[in-house]
Design an enzyme around this catalytic site. Sequence first.
Site, short mmCIF file in Angstrom:
data_model
loop_
_atom_site.label_atom_id
_atom_site.label_comp_id
_atom_site.label_asym_id
_atom_site.label_seq_id
_atom_site.Cartn_x
_atom_site.Cartn_y
_atom_site.Cartn_z
N LYS A 45 72.72 19.61 37.95
CA LYS A 45 72.54 18.73 36.78
C LYS A 45 71.47 19.24 35.81
CE LYS A 45 75.06 16.10 36.76
NZ LYS A 45 76.51 16.32 36.47
N HIS A 100 73.75 27.39 43.00
CA HIS A 100 72.66 26.42 43.09
C HIS A 100 71.68 26.82 44.18
CE1 HIS A 100 74.37 23.73 40.23
NE2 HIS A 100 75.26 23.15 41.01
N SER A 130 70.43 12.10 36.00
CA SER A 130 71.78 12.63 35.96
C SER A 130 72.35 12.82 37.37
CB SER A 130 71.79 13.97 35.21
OG SER A 130 73.09 14.49 35.11
#
Length: 315
Positions: A45, A100, A130
């Site tokens: 995010k 990630h 988020s």
Amino acid sequence: MARLDVTETFHGITFPGHLHTQDSLHYATHFKFQDTDTLIVTYPKSGTTWMQEIVTVMSCKGDAVRAQTQPNWNRAPWLEQYYCPDVLNASQENRILTTHLPYNLLAAALSGSKAKVIYVARNPKDVAVSYYYFHKMAKFLPESGTFSEFLSAFLEGTVHYGSWFDHVKGWTNNARNIHNFLYVTYEEMSRTLRASLERVSEFLQCPLVEEELTSTLKSCSFSSMKKNCMVNYSLIPQEIMDHRKSKFMRKGKIGDWVNTFSEEQSCTFDAIYTSRMADSSLTFVWCNPEQEPMLKSRRDPDHHQAHHILEQTLA
């Protein structure tokens, strides 16, 4: 592959089993990077989808056909997700990859490589909000609970993908160890997208003429991406991502955290942030929402050199 209720733990970090297996995570940490690869690195995010779109359209010289006909997970697959090897085996082009994963899990794989690494960071308060709403619609993520409960887990680093603080510090503090490294913030892209595109273009050694830059700018606006089904994840079945509960691309605004955080939560976050980021080589200043977020390095000469180093292609 369903496994919506499965959690994988790898090197002390939890990952959703719907997309990750022990084999896929091991594959990522032992990946053979090519010097022509571009790796987009983010904490969840933080502008991942945005940078995927930028690099895709830019690599096509502003032609948005590929971005409008191929899902972004095929154009820029996540290195640690189980389907990545199949996507890469079917591609003969210069590869765009996404991850990630924290720096320590990819350091060995990147060692000696000239692959280009683009790290995108975002105001962690906006990230937390988020991510909280993402948990509401993504069936492969745990129940978020209340925002207060989720924020506590976020600050403790016990959410999926681990600690935001460790992730940002790991990559930025080790920028010198990466041959080609570019640091970009979500706030910069939001505030001056054209300037960000020019920086990325220069870094990728992919010069764009004015018409190509304008076309890229149009395709990579938040409004354009939100309408593009190859980007907004509306292709994903409702059983996996329920867009009735929250949209994948929700608001995209900077400083919107103020509409979710209480004053007490904000003060607690600030105190923890100050403590956890004390040993960071990069100093952020996330200003009040009515002010433009900016990096301290832009106004503080003591930090200008550190930021300049992170922006360059490192030798």
